[in-house]
Scaffold this active site. Sequence first.
Site, mmCIF file in Angstrom:
data_model
loop_
_atom_site.group_PDB
_atom_site.id
_atom_site.type_symbol
_atom_site.label_atom_id
_atom_site.label_comp_id
_atom_site.label_asym_id
_atom_site.label_seq_id
_atom_site.Cartn_x
_atom_site.Cartn_y
_atom_site.Cartn_z
ATOM 1 C CB THR A 1 -22.329 -74.182 -11.774
ATOM 2 O OG1 THR A 1 -21.959 -75.109 -12.792
ATOM 3 C CG2 THR A 1 -21.269 -73.103 -11.665
ATOM 4 C CB CYS B 1 -17.794 -90.983 -21.062
ATOM 5 S SG CYS B 1 -18.569 -90.705 -19.491
ATOM 6 C CG ASN C 1 -23.150 -89.329 -13.201
ATOM 7 O OD1 ASN C 1 -22.122 -89.625 -13.786
ATOM 8 N ND2 ASN C 1 -24.031 -88.487 -13.710
ATOM 9 N N GLY D 1 -23.472 -73.525 -15.590
ATOM 10 C CA GLY D 1 -23.843 -72.287 -14.915
ATOM 11 C C GLY D 1 -24.958 -71.547 -15.647
ATOM 12 C CG ASN E 1 -16.250 -79.321 -15.300
ATOM 13 O OD1 ASN E 1 -15.764 -80.458 -15.287
ATOM 14 N ND2 ASN E 1 -17.518 -79.089 -15.599
ATOM 15 N N GLY F 1 -12.270 -84.496 -15.553
ATOM 16 C CA GLY F 1 -11.799 -85.780 -16.070
ATOM 17 C C GLY F 1 -12.306 -86.962 -15.265
HETATM 18 C C1 FMN Z 1 -17.157 -79.289 -11.736
HETATM 19 C C2 FMN Z 1 -18.222 -80.084 -12.421
HETATM 20 C C3 FMN Z 1 -18.158 -81.478 -12.431
HETATM 21 C C4 FMN Z 1 -19.132 -82.235 -13.069
HETATM 22 N N1 FMN Z 1 -19.047 -83.600 -13.047
HETATM 23 C C5 FMN Z 1 -20.025 -84.344 -13.626
HETATM 24 C C6 FMN Z 1 -19.994 -85.759 -13.549
HETATM 25 O O1 FMN Z 1 -19.111 -86.359 -12.928
HETATM 26 N N2 FMN Z 1 -20.982 -86.464 -14.182
HETATM 27 C C7 FMN Z 1 -22.002 -85.835 -14.853
HETATM 28 O O2 FMN Z 1 -22.873 -86.506 -15.386
HETATM 29 N N3 FMN Z 1 -22.068 -84.493 -14.906
HETATM 30 C C8 FMN Z 1 -21.101 -83.736 -14.318
HETATM 31 N N4 FMN Z 1 -21.184 -82.352 -14.367
HETATM 32 C C9 FMN Z 1 -22.326 -81.720 -15.063
HETATM 33 C C10 FMN Z 1 -23.424 -81.314 -14.078
HETATM 34 O O3 FMN Z 1 -23.946 -82.419 -13.394
HETATM 35 C C11 FMN Z 1 -24.556 -80.570 -14.786
HETATM 36 O O4 FMN Z 1 -25.158 -81.422 -15.733
HETATM 37 C C12 FMN Z 1 -24.097 -79.328 -15.513
HETATM 38 O O5 FMN Z 1 -23.054 -78.697 -14.814
HETATM 39 C C13 FMN Z 1 -25.230 -78.327 -15.739
HETATM 40 O O6 FMN Z 1 -25.770 -77.859 -14.525
HETATM 41 P P1 FMN Z 1 -25.297 -76.495 -13.791
HETATM 42 O O7 FMN Z 1 -25.273 -75.432 -14.837
HETATM 43 O O8 FMN Z 1 -26.296 -76.273 -12.719
HETATM 44 O O9 FMN Z 1 -23.932 -76.770 -13.273
HETATM 45 C C14 FMN Z 1 -20.212 -81.578 -13.729
HETATM 46 C C15 FMN Z 1 -20.281 -80.183 -13.703
HETATM 47 C C16 FMN Z 1 -19.316 -79.430 -13.055
HETATM 48 C C17 FMN Z 1 -19.441 -77.932 -13.058
#
Ligand code: FMN
Lengths: 259, 313
Positions: free
Chosen positions: B266, B130, B99, B217, B69, B72
Amino acid sequence: MIKQELCQVIDQTEIATNIYELTVKGELVHEMKEPGQFVHLKVNNGISPLLRRPISIANINQDEETFTMIYRAEGKGTRLLATLQQGDLLDVLGPLGHGFPVEETEACDTALLVGGGIGVPPLYELSQRLTANGVKVIHVLGHQTKNAVFYEEEFKQLGPTFIATADGSYAYSGFVTDIIKNENITFDVLYTCGPTPMLRALEQEYRHKKVFLSLEERMGCGIGACFACVCHTAEDPTGVSYKKVCSDGPVFKAGEVVI
Amino acid sequence: MSALNISLPGLELKNPIMPASGCFGFGREYSDLYDLSQLGAIMIKATTKDARFGNPTPRVAETSAGMLNAIGLQNPGLTKVVEEELPWLSQFDVPIIANVAGSMEEDYIEVAKEISQAPNVHALELNISCPNVKTGGIAFGTVPEIAQSLTKKVKEVSAVPVYVKLSPNVTNIVEMAKAVEQGGADGLTMINTLVGMRIDIKTGKPVIANKTGGLSGPAIKPVAIRMIHEVSQQVAIPIIGMGGVESAEDVIEYFYAGASAVAVGTMNFVDPFICPKIIAELPELIHSLGFDHISECTGRSWKTVEKLTHHRA
Ligand SMILES: Cc1cc2nc3c(=O)[nH]c(=O)nc-3n(C[C@H](O)[C@H](O)[C@H](O)COP(=O)(O)O)c2cc1C
Ligand SMILES: Cc1cc2nc3c(=O)[nH]c(=O)nc-3n(C[C@H](O)[C@H](O)[C@H](O)COP(=O)(O)OP(=O)(O)OC[C@H]3O[C@@H](n4cnc5c(N)ncnc54)[C@H](O)[C@@H]3O)c2cc1C
Ligand code: FES
């Protein structure tokens, strides 16, 4: 209300080359209100493929608690979907999004329904709703080639139907926009779903008309939480205002969002 | 007695399961599906000083057992989050972890100061993945000194404990973890996404408009487990683990690696009911493994037998 349900496959048939008609049964059918809404499908158990696939609702049968989807088996997910057989269970999340506003066309007015490829399916439920309200419908449907054409007879039963193929192998050769011009088709309201270039061309051409477009975008959640599917609004095309295709759309009024 | 309640700095959790930031918006959509009060906590979407539209689409692409993803950091900005989203969330009996993101230290400080004063914000999660505009876009979370300095400054202004979210896109994760611990972090959350790319073989171009995206994921779970295993042995602050969690078994694996709570990202997209399902399954799993309480699982993969409060399994 959005529901998640394991729906039972009632029937799956290949109705054109790689185009499948899939009918499933489940209680979430009662939640399906507007034509043009979609469902998010988990095509198998497990994590490959991982994400759900957005597919439009093409036909709703409240009495039998069934709905039908029409899709093209192309990538990993849709090819797996095509292997489902009668009696199998399918994980459905839906109904999702906002569909076509049927009430925008009054009885006796004419609605033009323009579909391209796999954008054609939601127009079938829409056409049935419109005709049930006494609206005159005209269909203009574009496909790649002859053996990708589907539901010609079904649409014909609801109103005049023009088919175009991009390669000229069947009916009109060319684009849907050519048919509308060459046949001098007039209408009060235009509803359309299909590839983005087609939607853009129609929006451009019929600025002065009432036009509703169904957009397509890559999705994550499908319910409005992940911000994968956003587009700019037309009044603030480079700013921070936005619409989500999955939950604000997929249908928008022409001129509402930047496509 | 609950087998799942966990106490962490600033957080009294009913259970250690929470949706990860960016995968749950501000909770509104999921609140139509289930009662958010069931959750241990909610990590809300990254908040920046000003509203952001984010990147052009396509913003997501599927990968084997995962997805990329590049949203942004789209969000409505600090004022709207504080005035609309957080008050709305206060109807639920659930602590919020806010966050915080930015492109300059000053942005983080401003957001942290204000958002930490909201009554239902019990902790901050500092998103240091970031790009830092002042160092030519190098992420804050890839240079230990910069991450430490940022942590320190945010700690000074925050009214609640600060968890720093580590980026896995570094050579030495332990060094980063120690740096932010010394900067005063109250806890760690890990991992954020791994930078990746997919190319469409029809167009020959990257699938995602931003070209690169963050991989998340089930595909990243082993990376997260390894990093938590390493870091948890080297720091004294607790870790909230994340990366591909899809089952109660995964939660236990994270605890064994060294986590004290777990976030689900995810998989919310795949199964919107995943969090309440995992919460419901955990007690039985814990008992079947011979534990009375989930906290007994933390660090089991590396703690010596004597150190373990429980002997079995
Ligand atoms: C669509 C999407 C948006 C995300 N937005 C943020 C965000 O705004 N801030 C952040 O710290 N992590 C963000 N993440 C990261 C997740 O919080 C997480 O750390 C990462 O996806 C790993 O976990 P998962 O495999 O269970 O998704 C985002 C992940 C996804 C898939
Ligand atoms: C609201 C909506 C309604 C749709 N209705 C229909 C329909 O009724 N019939 C139909 O055949 N198709 C429809 N589509 C397109 C359909 O979602 C894609 O063809 C399908 O997701 C492709 O999956 P795959 O497994 O074949 O391809 P893969 O290449 O394996 O897909 C990889 C990823 O990209 C996504 N993706 C690929 N193509 C598209 C696309 N065109 N739009 C959105 N995501 C895409 C997939 O969902 C998946 O996440 C619709 C799309 C949207 C957004
Ligand atoms: S797909 Fe997640 S917000 Fe639209």
